[in-house]
Design an enzyme around this catalytic site. Structure first.
Site, PDB file in Angstrom:
ATOM      1  N   ASP A 139       7.650 -14.138  35.915  1.00  0.00           N
ATOM      2  CA  ASP A 139       6.508 -13.282  36.242  1.00  0.00           C
ATOM      3  C   ASP A 139       6.522 -13.017  37.751  1.00  0.00           C
ATOM      4  O   ASP A 139       7.407 -13.494  38.462  1.00  0.00           O
ATOM      5  CB  ASP A 139       5.204 -13.935  35.770  1.00  0.00           C
ATOM      6  CG  ASP A 139       4.933 -15.253  36.469  1.00  0.00           C
ATOM      7  OD1 ASP A 139       5.749 -15.674  37.312  1.00  0.00           O
ATOM      8  OD2 ASP A 139       3.905 -15.870  36.176  1.00  0.00           O
ATOM      9  N   PHE A 171      -0.429 -13.346  39.091  1.00  0.00           N
ATOM     10  CA  PHE A 171      -1.473 -13.848  38.199  1.00  0.00           C
ATOM     11  C   PHE A 171      -1.910 -15.252  38.607  1.00  0.00           C
ATOM     12  O   PHE A 171      -3.101 -15.544  38.691  1.00  0.00           O
ATOM     13  CB  PHE A 171      -0.971 -13.831  36.752  1.00  0.00           C
ATOM     14  CG  PHE A 171      -1.952 -14.398  35.786  1.00  0.00           C
ATOM     15  CD1 PHE A 171      -3.070 -13.670  35.414  1.00  0.00           C
ATOM     16  CD2 PHE A 171      -1.775 -15.667  35.251  1.00  0.00           C
ATOM     17  CE1 PHE A 171      -3.999 -14.194  34.526  1.00  0.00           C
ATOM     18  CE2 PHE A 171      -2.702 -16.201  34.365  1.00  0.00           C
ATOM     19  CZ  PHE A 171      -3.810 -15.454  33.997  1.00  0.00           C
ATOM     20  N   GLN A 202      -1.713  -1.749  33.667  1.00  0.00           N
ATOM     21  CA  GLN A 202      -3.056  -2.291  33.908  1.00  0.00           C
ATOM     22  C   GLN A 202      -4.091  -1.265  33.474  1.00  0.00           C
ATOM     23  O   GLN A 202      -3.775  -0.289  32.815  1.00  0.00           O
ATOM     24  CB  GLN A 202      -3.205  -2.665  35.390  1.00  0.00           C
ATOM     25  CG  GLN A 202      -2.393  -3.898  35.797  1.00  0.00           C
ATOM     26  CD  GLN A 202      -2.953  -5.190  35.204  1.00  0.00           C
ATOM     27  OE1 GLN A 202      -4.032  -5.204  34.597  1.00  0.00           O
ATOM     28  NE2 GLN A 202      -2.221  -6.282  35.374  1.00  0.00           N
ATOM     29  N   GLY A 213      -3.322  -7.684  31.994  1.00  0.00           N
ATOM     30  CA  GLY A 213      -4.775  -7.587  32.082  1.00  0.00           C
ATOM     31  C   GLY A 213      -5.499  -7.891  30.789  1.00  0.00           C
ATOM     32  O   GLY A 213      -6.680  -7.576  30.655  1.00  0.00           O
ATOM     33  N   ASP A 245       4.542 -14.188  25.341  1.00  0.00           N
ATOM     34  CA  ASP A 245       4.717 -15.549  25.860  1.00  0.00           C
ATOM     35  C   ASP A 245       3.371 -16.232  25.899  1.00  0.00           C
ATOM     36  O   ASP A 245       2.333 -15.571  25.973  1.00  0.00           O
ATOM     37  CB  ASP A 245       5.250 -15.521  27.301  1.00  0.00           C
ATOM     38  CG  ASP A 245       4.141 -15.188  28.284  1.00  0.00           C
ATOM     39  OD1 ASP A 245       3.732 -14.009  28.324  1.00  0.00           O
ATOM     40  OD2 ASP A 245       3.645 -16.098  28.982  1.00  0.00           O
ATOM     41  N   CYS A 292       9.942 -26.714   7.076  1.00  0.00           N
ATOM     42  CA  CYS A 292      10.285 -26.373   8.459  1.00  0.00           C
ATOM     43  C   CYS A 292      11.692 -26.877   8.798  1.00  0.00           C
ATOM     44  O   CYS A 292      12.025 -28.020   8.524  1.00  0.00           O
ATOM     45  CB  CYS A 292       9.253 -26.997   9.394  1.00  0.00           C
ATOM     46  SG  CYS A 292       9.671 -26.799  11.121  1.00  0.00           S
ATOM     47  N   CYS A 322      12.884 -27.478  11.729  1.00  0.00           N
ATOM     48  CA  CYS A 322      12.959 -28.076  13.071  1.00  0.00           C
ATOM     49  C   CYS A 322      13.543 -29.489  12.994  1.00  0.00           C
ATOM     50  O   CYS A 322      13.541 -30.110  11.939  1.00  0.00           O
ATOM     51  CB  CYS A 322      11.580 -28.091  13.738  1.00  0.00           C
ATOM     52  SG  CYS A 322      10.575 -29.534  13.333  1.00  0.00           S
ATOM     53  N   CYS A 341      10.833 -32.086  11.476  1.00  0.00           N
ATOM     54  CA  CYS A 341      10.549 -32.043  10.039  1.00  0.00           C
ATOM     55  C   CYS A 341      11.805 -32.278   9.210  1.00  0.00           C
ATOM     56  O   CYS A 341      11.759 -32.964   8.194  1.00  0.00           O
ATOM     57  CB  CYS A 341       9.924 -30.707   9.654  1.00  0.00           C
ATOM     58  SG  CYS A 341       8.325 -30.443  10.437  1.00  0.00           S
ATOM     59  N   HIS A 380       8.785 -28.994  17.036  1.00  0.00           N
ATOM     60  CA  HIS A 380       8.260 -28.348  15.821  1.00  0.00           C
ATOM     61  C   HIS A 380       7.517 -27.049  16.152  1.00  0.00           C
ATOM     62  O   HIS A 380       7.755 -26.011  15.532  1.00  0.00           O
ATOM     63  CB  HIS A 380       7.334 -29.297  15.061  1.00  0.00           C
ATOM     64  CG  HIS A 380       6.560 -28.589  14.000  1.00  0.00           C
ATOM     65  ND1 HIS A 380       7.087 -28.323  12.758  1.00  0.00           N
ATOM     66  CD2 HIS A 380       5.336 -28.004  14.027  1.00  0.00           C
ATOM     67  CE1 HIS A 380       6.222 -27.617  12.056  1.00  0.00           C
ATOM     68  NE2 HIS A 380       5.137 -27.415  12.803  1.00  0.00           N
TER      69      HIS A 380
HETATM   70 ZN   LIG Z   1       8.902 -28.792  11.991  1.00  0.00          ZN
END
Ligand SMILES: [Zn+2]
Ligand SMILES: [Zn+2]
Lengths: 415, 543
Positions: free
Chosen positions: A91, A95, A191, A220, A270, A308, A310, A313, A339
């Site tokens: 960025d 901000f 903006q 914004g 994000d 899941c 990940c 899991c 996760h």
């Molecule tokens: Zn997971």
């Protein structure tokens, strides 16, 4: 940057694109995890890579304070500094200046603030912001914009919008002068607050500069405004922004917000939410969020989500053991962070496949049914998706609809 | 797949049979191995290390980073935190290898031992009772529950409960006698064969280690050792342990808890031991890390006769484990003078909590410009802000006249990062691109992570420090095997080259306290609470 739209939804404004940056391809739409201080909380770069994540965000304001630009230059840029060989976005630092420092004063020259180290008055100009981002070396960099809270009203909003356009010109000029336009991709930030007229004016000016802008962020927002206003502003922007530029909605991270934004034509978003909430023991799932600190998980040997993929899991880490360790041991935070980032990536990856397969409206319906179920659909999501031709209540006319943000599952009710 | 419970066996063999007869306190080479029917044995070469855990995990390491750390082969799991729930959740897991499974350790790679109390926790506890032990939780543990938990959880190795009072100062003769009697009785209980559902099956035994009781009194330690060799007078006890004739027959090894001994031999650290700084920082440093377990060489020297008194009449063929050694120096002395086989890595893991990257080898490097060098780097120090070298130099240093160091790089996930074996794909069009070149993490990055209070710093340090300590023990074994006569000389040289007071700990702890203080009161309160929960790890950022 190479940016190619691969598929568009037949109903909504959603699209799938391939964005090729100096550190590889990233498929859009995507969610970008935030590595504020050049690290995703507790995870190594190899862990991030194992999650199939190819684009993360660093914060310029923080990196400029620590480790500082000199160190980043010596390291050969932020990629090398943090051992991240994939795409990176920074960025502008504006901000954080406004949100973290009470004394920041905006002038035409730049943002005047008290140095956190010396207290000395220091100026962050558009040129300086770009110069810092050049040293960091991210694949995507942001213009310095004049940020006002989304709750601000009156002439200040118009002033900030107009100044953001002038600062965009200064950022472009500096970026070109430094010869960086082929190695780093500068994004403009639209903006104009919550005012449709001002947004329209900003869009018009910034789109004129399209040839020197690699992509557009919608700024914004996500500052506490009504969600029903939020989506209308997003929609106004995505309808105007050029098809052949990526669109980035800043500070958006709840799954329902992400999917509404995707349906409205957003490509990137994000938020610190999934990593931050993981440290508090909150795991995100398609059935809503689980607060692992709650006693009801103490004896539950099921993983967070059987389906899941990940590392947490798929290895069968039980809710019971996470309950025992969460908020007490950093490694439990890492397990839930792995996760949650996978959850975000799965939501967006699922959207990509659905858009390609022509099933995105169905994907939205089934996701929202699972996610909000009998707890009630947030009215703003229903409205936003209706505006692009998807009626969440179509097959389910008696479904409960709630106003405001909607349920917070177990976020707040920690023991 | 059928799985028979309690069929793994812990074995220990010494490579040099001479140490079985004449040189019972000499340094020794061997291997502890865990045999599971149907799979390859897990071997821990000795002298070697085991890894400490808190709340069932290796602090800072999630399952993937834990498994990527090759130095982790044997983990020791204190049970006490799990007493927060009834029944303890470790006892709820079904299926084969329930303890491995619920905690994520791999039956084919990790030996898991279970102990009631964190052996590094020196806080005073309420007195133990006739058949229960106080622990850091609301209720203590009864002797029969301990046995039942061991049978249900199936750790590979269980430490028998023992009555080792955690009180400062001397103990009365009466209290010592009681401690010995209780410890022996509790050992007898856990040695009883396990009743199986199938009554025709043979009744298996647990792999049991025993804490060597007796405190800092030589005679008491000898008496406890003797009680292991005595034929029980009590007929009930004798029949309970049959076919063993004596308790020692059922014991796989001897464990020494060094913390209470260190405590008996050293003055409590004072505020002045923290280098000159603002009082608030010093106080914070003390409060955040009350246990300061770094013995002087004199204190270690006082341990030697005590440990020997426990061992001298016992069979020298059994495994000897020391918990909470305070420094590499102490580890070396105890290898050299007592013949200890396995140490827990507690002090090295603690170093990772407070920002120290270990950097030392055995043998010590031969080209040393200055003696008394630090065993690691206080990575908070500003000197590392621009330092892009890897965490440890010493892997590249020459350690003997005739050989170059075998590896120039630490093998941990921070210094030798490896590409992940696979990457998730979230849609059919995803094109994962692997990292082009894996580079070691740098000191400058670690310094940055510490000052920005990023948890990733501790992940890298935890993996690194365990690897450095593991390599240190590989160095010990290499000298013991290739030139055993030089070992004692190399220990002396190591003690000259490296600072044995670990002054670096003081400096790092102060720097750590500075960063904690700067982050405000809420942060400090959580760090203190964390310290009350266990002896390792740092609080989770909740701001
Ligand atoms: Zn997971
Ligand atoms: Zn290392």
């Amino acid at each position: 940057m190479q940016f190619e739209v691969l598929a568009t939804c037949h109903t909504t404004k959603a699209r799938v694109a391939r964005m090729i940056l100096p550190h590889g391809a990233t498929m859009l739409p995507t969610f970008m995890p935030v590595a504020t201080q050049a690290a995703i909380k507790g995870l190594t770069s190899q862990q991030m890579e194992s999650l199939g994540i190819s684009l993360i965000l660093n914060n310029t304001y923080h990196l400029n304070l620590r480790p500082g630009i000199q160190v980043l230059k010596e390291a050969g840029g932020a990629h090398k500094f943090q051992g991240w060989d994939h795409n990176l976005l920074t960025d502008s630092g504006g901000f954080q200046l406004v949100s973290l420092s009470k004394f920041t004063k905006i002038t035409e020259e730049g943002a005047l603030f008290a140095s956190p180290f010396t207290g000395e008055p220091t100026m962050l100009t558009p040129e300086e912001s770009i110069s810092i981002q050049h040293a960091i070396g991210a694949d995507i960099i942001m213009q310095l914009d004049d940020v006002v809270s989304s709750l601000t009203t009156g002439p200040r909003v118009e002033e900030a919008m107009e100044r953001s356009v002038r600062w965009l010109d200064r950022c472009i000029a500096y970026h070109v002068r430094e010869g960086r336009q082929h190695t780093q991709n500068l994004f403009a930030i639209v903006q104009g607050g919550l005012d449709a007229r001002l947004r329209g004016a900003c869009l018009e000016e910034m789109i004129k500069r399209k040839d020197q802008v690699a992509g557009y962020a919608i700024g914004g927002l996500s500052g506490g405004e009504e969600k029903d206003v939020f989506w209308r502003v997003i929609k106004q922007c995505t309808e105007k922004l050029p098809e052949d530029r990526p669109r980035y909605s800043m500070g958006v991270g709840f799954a329902e917000d992400l999917l509404v934004c995707v349906a409205l034509g957003v490509d990137m978003a994000d938020c610190v939410f999934p990593t931050r909430t993981a440290r508090f023991g909150v795991a995100l799932t398609r059935k809503g969020a689980l607060n692992l600190r709650l006693h009801k998980h103490a004896k539950d040997l099921n993983p967070i989500d059987h389906e899941c993929p990940c590392p947490t899991c798929s290895d069968g880490v039980s809710r019971a053991i996470l309950h025992h360790q969460t908020t007490r041991e950093t490694a439990a935070a890492h397990a839930v962070t792995l996760h949650n980032l996978t959850f975000q990536a799965q939501v967006m990856g699922g959207a990509r496949d659905a858009i390609i397969n022509g099933t995105f409206p169905l994907y939205l319906k089934s996701f929202f049914a699972d996610y909000f179920g009998d707890k009630g659909y947030p009215a703003w999501c229903v409205n936003a998706l209706r505006s692009v031709g998807v009626d969440l209540l179509e097959d389910n006319p008696n479904a409960k609809v709630v106003t405001g943000r909607g349920v917070w599952w177990e976020y707040a009710s920690a023991s | 797949m059928s799985h028979t419970k309690h069929t793994s066996s812990l074995r220990f063999r010494l490579h040099d049979r001479a140490s079985e007869t004449t040189k019972i306190f000499s340094p020794r080479l061997g291997a502890a191995s865990l045999h599971r029917p149907g799979s390859a044995d897990i071997e821990v070469q000795t002298p070697g290390i085991l890894t400490s855990t808190v709340r069932g995990l290796v602090p800072h390491l999630a399952r993937d980073t834990m498994r990527a750390t090759q130095a982790i082969r044997w983990v020791n799991v204190p049970f006490e935190s799990f007493l927060e729930h009834t029944p303890p959740i470790l006892t709820l897991q079904n299926g084969p290898h329930p303890l491995h499974r619920i905690l994520g350790f791999l039956p084919e790679r990790h030996i898991v031992s279970m102990v009631l109390r964190d052996p590094s926790d020196d806080r005073e506890m309420p007195p133990n009772g006739k058949d229960f032990v106080s622990a850091n939780c609301i209720r203590g543990m009864t002797v029969s529950d301990w046995r039942n938990h061991a049978i249900t959880c199936e750790p590979d190795v269980i430490l028998a409960l023992s009555d080792i009072p955690f009180t400062a100062g001397g103990l009365s003769q009466k209290r010592l006698t009681k401690s010995i009697e209780r410890s022996a009785a509790w050992l007898a209980d856990i040695l009883k064969p396990v009743d199986m559902d199938d009554i025709s099956a043979t009744r298996p035994r647990l792999n049991v280690l025993v804490h060597m009781a007796g405190g800092s009194v030589l005679a008491a330690r000898k008496e406890f050792a003797y009680s292991l060799l005595e034929t029980p007078l009590d007929g009930e006890e004798a029949s309970a342990i049959r076919p063993y004739k004596i308790l020692d027959d059922g014991v796989s090894g001897y464990a020494f808890d060094l913390v209470p001994l260190h405590k008996a031999f050293s003055d409590p650290p004072s505020l002045d031991s923290v280098p000159l700084s603002k009082v608030s920082v010093r106080r914070t440093a003390m409060e955040l890390s009350p246990a300061f377990n770094i013995p002087t060489p004199e204190a270690t020297a006082k341990l030697v006769p005590l440990l020997r008194a426990s061992l001298e009449i016992l069979p020298p063929t059994k495994l000897r484990i020391a918990h909470s050694a305070g420094s590499p120096h102490e580890m070396l002395y105890l290898v050299r003078d007592v013949g200890i086989d396995i140490f827990d890595a507690h002090w090295a893991q603690r170093a990772a909590d407070i920002g120290i990257a270990l950097d030392f080898t055995f043998p010590a490097p031969i080209t040393v410009d200055k003696n008394g060098r630090d065993i690691g780097h206080n990575m908070y120090d500003a000197r590392y802000a621009h330092d892009f070298s890897q965490f440890a130099d010493s892997f590249a240093e020459q350690t003997s006249e005739d050989s170059l160091a075998p590896s120039s790089r630490c093998s941990c996930l921070a210094c030798s990062p490896m590409p992940p074996p696979s990457a998730l794909r979230h849609s059919t069009i995803d094109e994962p691109v692997p990292t082009r070149q894996m580079k070691p993490n740098t000191r400058a990055y670690l310094h940055h992570l510490l000052h920005t209070h990023e948890m990733g710093a501790n992940v890298l340090l935890a993996a690194h420090n365990l690897s450095v300590l593991d390599a240190f023990f590989a160095g010990i074994r290499s000298v013991l095997s290739s030139r055993p006569d030089d070992f004692a000389r190399e220990v002396e040289r190591f003690a000259h080259v490296y600072d044995g007071e670990l002054k670096i700990f003081m400096l790092a702890r102060k720097a750590w306290a500075d960063v904690e203080l700067a982050r405000g009161k809420g942060r400090l309160a959580r760090e203190k609470e964390k310290q009350a929960q266990g002896t390792l790890g740092t609080a989770v950022e909740l701001d």
